[in-house]
Design a protein around this motif. Sequence first.
Motif: not given
Length: 214
Positions: A67-95
């Motif tokens: 709640a205190t840092s959410f507006q910086r999420r784009k900046e923080i994630i972009a700072s990893l300098e990773l191609d989109r193809s390296r990210y996974i999506t995780a969905i709980h089996p009970k979702a």
Amino acid sequence: MPKKKLIIFPFNGNGIEALDCINFDDYELVGFVDDDQQKRADLYEIFTRDILQRYKELFVLAVPGSATSFQRRKEIIASLELDRSRYITAIHPKAAVGRNVKIGANCLVMAGAVITSNACIKDHVCILPNSVIHHDVVVEEYTLIGSNVVVAGGTLIGKNCYIGSGSNVMNGISIGDGALIGLGSNVLKSVTGNAKMAGNPARDLNEQLLSTSI
């Protein structure tokens, strides 16, 4: 077929809860990456960011933000300098994910979440346990949705928003980029960007502060 090697960033509450959502038949957890090397985890190794550049075969789930840092999420994630193809999506089996739902890269969907027909969850979104995203909702990039949230049909939630746990969002409205919806709020009308909404019905705390200072 060998398992894909996975790193979670950072070592925070979202990252720890993400462990329940990952299919370990497909992924092997190498550990966490965190900028705070003072953190300690008994069961997991914590690395610096260097590991992400040295080992290009590593996949990543990046779930920073609160709640205190959410507006910086784009900046923080972009700072990893990773191609989109390296990210996974995780969905709980009970979702529960309905028909024609689209979910982007680097998303985390926790246990008990329900996403119904034609909803669109874009990249870098976290949805915490037992939240319901109804039909034709669009959740834009980098938004965090707390637990036990209900977003009614046809709603647009902008980028880098934070929807606090226990909140309800009325159908057919929009929530502007960077908005904060406080815990347990009932949002009955569209919300401007960077608003701070709270209450039942939710009101913009920024506007209240302005009116009391005049």
